[in-house]
Design an enzyme around this catalytic site. Structure first.
Site, PDB file in Angstrom:
ATOM      1  N   LEU A 354       0.819  -1.215   0.000  1.00  9.81           N
ATOM      2  CA  LEU A 354       0.000   0.000   0.000  1.00  9.81           C
ATOM      3  C   LEU A 354       0.849   1.259   0.000  1.00  9.81           C
ATOM      4  CD1 LEU A 354      -2.742  -1.016   2.617  1.00  9.81           C
ATOM      5  CD2 LEU A 354      -2.952  -0.992   0.130  1.00  9.81           C
ATOM      6  N   GLY A 355       2.025   1.193   0.629  1.00 13.76           N
ATOM      7  CA  GLY A 355       2.867   2.378   0.681  1.00 13.76           C
ATOM      8  C   GLY A 355       4.145   2.119   1.458  1.00 13.76           C
ATOM      9  N   PHE A 359       9.232   4.666   8.363  1.00 18.31           N
ATOM     10  CA  PHE A 359       9.376   3.670   9.413  1.00 18.31           C
ATOM     11  C   PHE A 359       8.978   2.274   8.959  1.00 18.31           C
ATOM     12  CE2 PHE A 359       8.626   7.755  11.419  1.00 18.31           C
ATOM     13  CZ  PHE A 359       9.722   7.845  12.258  1.00 18.31           C
ATOM     14  N   GLY A 360       8.726   2.069   7.696  1.00 21.68           N
ATOM     15  CA  GLY A 360       8.414   0.717   7.248  1.00 21.68           C
ATOM     16  C   GLY A 360       7.465   0.691   6.066  1.00 21.68           C
ATOM     17  N   ARG A 361       7.158  -0.544   5.642  1.00 22.24           N
ATOM     18  CA  ARG A 361       6.254  -0.776   4.523  1.00 22.24           C
ATOM     19  C   ARG A 361       4.888  -1.208   5.052  1.00 22.24           C
ATOM     20  NH1 ARG A 361       8.735  -2.580  -0.681  1.00 22.24           N
ATOM     21  NH2 ARG A 361      10.829  -1.678  -0.724  1.00 22.24           N
ATOM     22  N   VAL A 362       3.811  -0.833   4.326  1.00 21.59           N
ATOM     23  CA  VAL A 362       2.453  -1.178   4.722  1.00 21.59           C
ATOM     24  C   VAL A 362       1.839  -2.034   3.617  1.00 21.59           C
ATOM     25  CG1 VAL A 362       0.201  -0.313   5.448  1.00 21.59           C
ATOM     26  CG2 VAL A 362       2.261   1.005   5.959  1.00 21.59           C
ATOM     27  N   LYS A 377       1.712  -3.209   8.919  1.00 20.80           N
ATOM     28  CA  LYS A 377       2.912  -2.379   8.795  1.00 20.80           C
ATOM     29  C   LYS A 377       4.098  -3.118   9.384  1.00 20.80           C
ATOM     30  CE  LYS A 377       4.709   2.253   9.358  1.00 20.80           C
ATOM     31  NZ  LYS A 377       4.394   3.648   9.623  1.00 20.80           N
ATOM     32  N   ASP A 473       3.512  11.581  15.593  1.00 19.78           N
ATOM     33  CA  ASP A 473       3.808  11.546  14.145  1.00 19.78           C
ATOM     34  C   ASP A 473       2.567  11.932  13.346  1.00 19.78           C
ATOM     35  OD1 ASP A 473       5.574  11.295  12.062  1.00 19.78           O
ATOM     36  OD2 ASP A 473       5.225   9.161  11.779  1.00 19.78           O
TER      37      ASP A 473
END
Length: 669
Positions: A354-355, A359-362, A377, A473
């Site tokens: 998704l994106g 801080f990481g991949r979703v 995530k 955040d």
């Protein structure tokens, strides 16, 4: 002169015409097999005789009415008394998750086609909620806490007149009737049948609501007892029935098993022996063992199977290996297995991506057991001394319930990464609609609605929940949009919580460049005021359609400074996203207010910023935004941050627009 016989004939003819179309003012349904009800939406009658108001279909309504109107007022015009009782059940696959509830209602019409699903329970919409022209009385059985309706909790019974802000409400339960008259709580979405009695005394306008587990005698003390003047609410003839609605996820099924109603009398008791049974999940039978006749073939086959099984088990353990310590056993359903998430996301393949954030991949996923869509995530981490406390806070944050806060369902730890599981938002993040040229731009009305939603969610985190949650955040990419483009604040991987009146336990600088409050960079401590600063930058970002920090002609330009310069020049509205027309005067006023509020929230001095409760009052129009003086707003964002240094003990996300900056320039800024 008219004869007596002819006079009697006309008298009875008049009575027949006067009562035409209005059936007897009492009825009893011990199950609904063969019942002639007026159904719409996804409401239906099952083959077993259950009235099913809503099923697992998302964002739908269901209504069921007695087919003929009932007379609620005699010719004298006084409101009659009435009594009703029904047995209902809210059945969910997961006892700790639920969606929106249901309601018994008295309505002048069966046409509720304009009503919205989710929190409106299929009764009203955002425009006509609280309108006296509705002429609707409802008793809600609600399983979601909606702050906009001042709900007391996520498991309550309420009396509603023309709106969903209850005239009176109580937690679901009953009084035992013993010597101590102890209150016993009931879980509305437990899946167990419960009975409700609604009794209205027209003489003194007293409305009593009583409930108990099914097949238990009616408690002598009602759960709710309120004076409700229905003289101006009900017409001579009204319809009675039920309404329910599903949400965007975790939607259960709403059943009615039996129903009895009477005007000017006590409703007939239901016959529990005749009520239909609720559906129950059937256990799968274990396959029978295969008897092997030939011993040599059996031994050889068995050896092959054992060898293949050992190899498969070893490979699967390596593939699905995860970190699981003894202290995590207590978290139960909040702890997902890595295998479950691996299968849900089809092995974390790129097609489900998704994106990608700082801080990481979703990834999008569908949980195999429940078929619920989720967002997963993957965040890198090192398993250190503080991991136990961090996971404990993640699980606590998973208890948040607010319509503008994306629900954190749970987590998983595997080797060097932490996986966080959220509700899936089909329309993705807000930043895609602000910066992705392939997507349609949002108009100002929709942007303003999203701003108010995020503000409401942040107020809930700061002041209205049992703990104080500092998000740390807040930005457009962490605002998620559901199927109706409602904004939900998400990504709680960096959030911290504390008791009201105490400081959050934060010692590391985390967040995204451009949203970090100056005092956060100096002291390394996040507070609710540093969240307000980031929210102020978010306001400017949504209104202007620009990122908080960009590189222009080799110079680092901050959005706050740019808007501030235009405000000093008297051209603050000119900073708006040029795709917004703002033809209506109201839109121009709202835009100017949001831009000035963004500057006020992003003031460098924490004590000069408003609280989120004050922010909501400004956005709702309950308070007027104070005039900003040039002396009060004389600051420059770069001058406040140019001497700040982010050392090794920090986590900073870098927006796409500044991703090409060197490490030295990052430390300098």
């Amino acid at each position: 002169m008219m004869s007596p016989i002819l006079t009697l004939f006309y008298f009875f003819l008049f009575l027949k015409i006067a009562t035409c179309g209005v059936q007897n003012n009492n009825f009893t349904f011990n199950g609904f097999g063969g019942a002639k009800l007026d159904l719409d939406g996804i409401a239906s009658i099952t083959p077993e005789g259950l009235l099913l108001l809503t099923n697992a279909t998302r964002l739908m309504t269901g209504h069921a009415f007695h087919p003929a109107p009932l007379r609620f007022k005699p010719p004298a015009g006084k409101t009659l008394s009435f009594s009703t009782t029904f047995v209902f059940a809210i059945v969910s696959k997961y006892s700790d998750l639920s969606s929106h509830g249901m309601a018994f209602l008295v309505s002048p019409t069966v046409n509720l086609s304009t009503a919205l699903p989710s929190q409106y329970l299929g009764l009203f919409n955002s425009e006509n909620c609280s309108d006296a022209a509705n002429h609707v009385l409802a008793v809600e059985l609600d399983t979601i806490e909606n702050p906009e309706f001042a709900d007391i909790n996520d498991n309550h019974v309420g009396i509603d007149v023309n709106c969903l802000k209850s005239a009176d409400s109580r937690p679901a339960g009953y009084y035992s009737g013993s010597a101590t008259d102890q209150f016993e709580r009931l879980n509305l979405h437990s899946g167990e049948p419960m009975q409700v009695w609604v009794d209205f005394a027209g003489g003194d306008m007293q409305l009593n609501v009583t409930m108990s587990p099914a097949q238990m005698p009616k408690p002598s003390r009602p759960l709710l007892s309120a004076t409700v003047d229905l003289s101006s609410v009900v017409y001579d003839q009204m319809y009675v029935g039920f309404s329910s609605a599903t949400g965007s996820s975790n939607h259960p099924s709403h059943y009615v098993l039996g129903w009895s109603f009477m005007v000017n009398g006590e409703a007939e008791s239901l016959d529990y022996r005749k009520l239909p049974q609720l559906p129950r999940s059937k256990s799968k039978r274990k396959p029978k063992h295969i008897v092997v006749w030939l011993l040599p073939v059996a031994i050889f086959t068995f050896a092959l199977i054992v060898a293949a099984t050992v190899i498969l088990v070893v490979r699967r353990r390596i593939k699905y290996a995860e970190v699981l310590e003894d202290w995590e056993q207590e978290y139960g359903p909040h702890r997902f297995s890595y295998k479950e998430l691996y299968r849900a996301t089809d092995g974390f393949k790129d097609k489900e991506l998704l994106g990608i954030g700082g801080f990481g991949r979703v990834y999008r996923g569908v949980l195999p057991a429940s078929n619920i869509e989720v967002a997963v995530k993957r965040v890198s981490h090192e398993s250190g001394q503080g991991m136990k406390e961090f996971v404990a806070e993640i699980v606590s944050i998973g208890k948040l319930r607010h319509r503008n806060v994306a629900q954190l369902l749970g987590y998983c730890r595997r080797k060097g990464e932490l996986l966080l599981v959220y509700d899936y938002m089909p329309n993705g993040s807000l930043d895609k609609y602000l910066y992705d040229q392939t997507r349609p731009s949002l108009d100002w009305a929709r942007r303003f609605m999203i701003i108010k939603g995020v503000a409401s969610g942040l107020l809930y985190l700061h002041e209205d929940w049992e703990h104080v949650v500092v998000h740390r955040d807040i930005k457009a990419s962490n605002v998620l949009l559901d199927g109706e483009l409602n904004g939900k604040l998400g990504d709680f991987g960096l959030a911290r919580l504390c008791q009201h009146g105490s400081d959050p336990r934060t010692t590391r600088i985390v967040g995204t460049i451009g949203y970090l409050a100056p005092e956060f960079a100096r002291k390394g401590k996040a507070t609710t005021m540093s969240d307000v600063f980031a929210f102020g930058v978010f306001l400017l970002e949504v209104a202007c359609g620009r990122r908080p920090s960009v590189i222009e002609a080799g110079e680092h330009v901050f959005l706050v400074d740019w808007v501030l310069e235009n405000w000093k020049a008297g051209t603050v509205v000119a900073t708006r996203d040029q795709r917004l027309g703002l033809e209506e005067e109201r839109s121009v006023v709202e835009m100017e207010m949001v831009l000035k509020l963004g500057l006020l929230c992003s003031h460098p001095m924490p004590e000069a910023r408003p609280s989120m409760r004050q922010v909501m009052q400004f956005l709702d129009g309950d308070k007027t935004l104070p005039e900003l003086s040039p002396a009060y707003m004389s600051f420059s964002y770069p001058s406040l941050t140019q001497n700040q240094r982010y050392d090794d003990d920090c986590i900073v996300s870098i927006p796409t627009s500044v991703a090409t900056m060197s490490n030295s320039s990052l430390k300098a800024r």
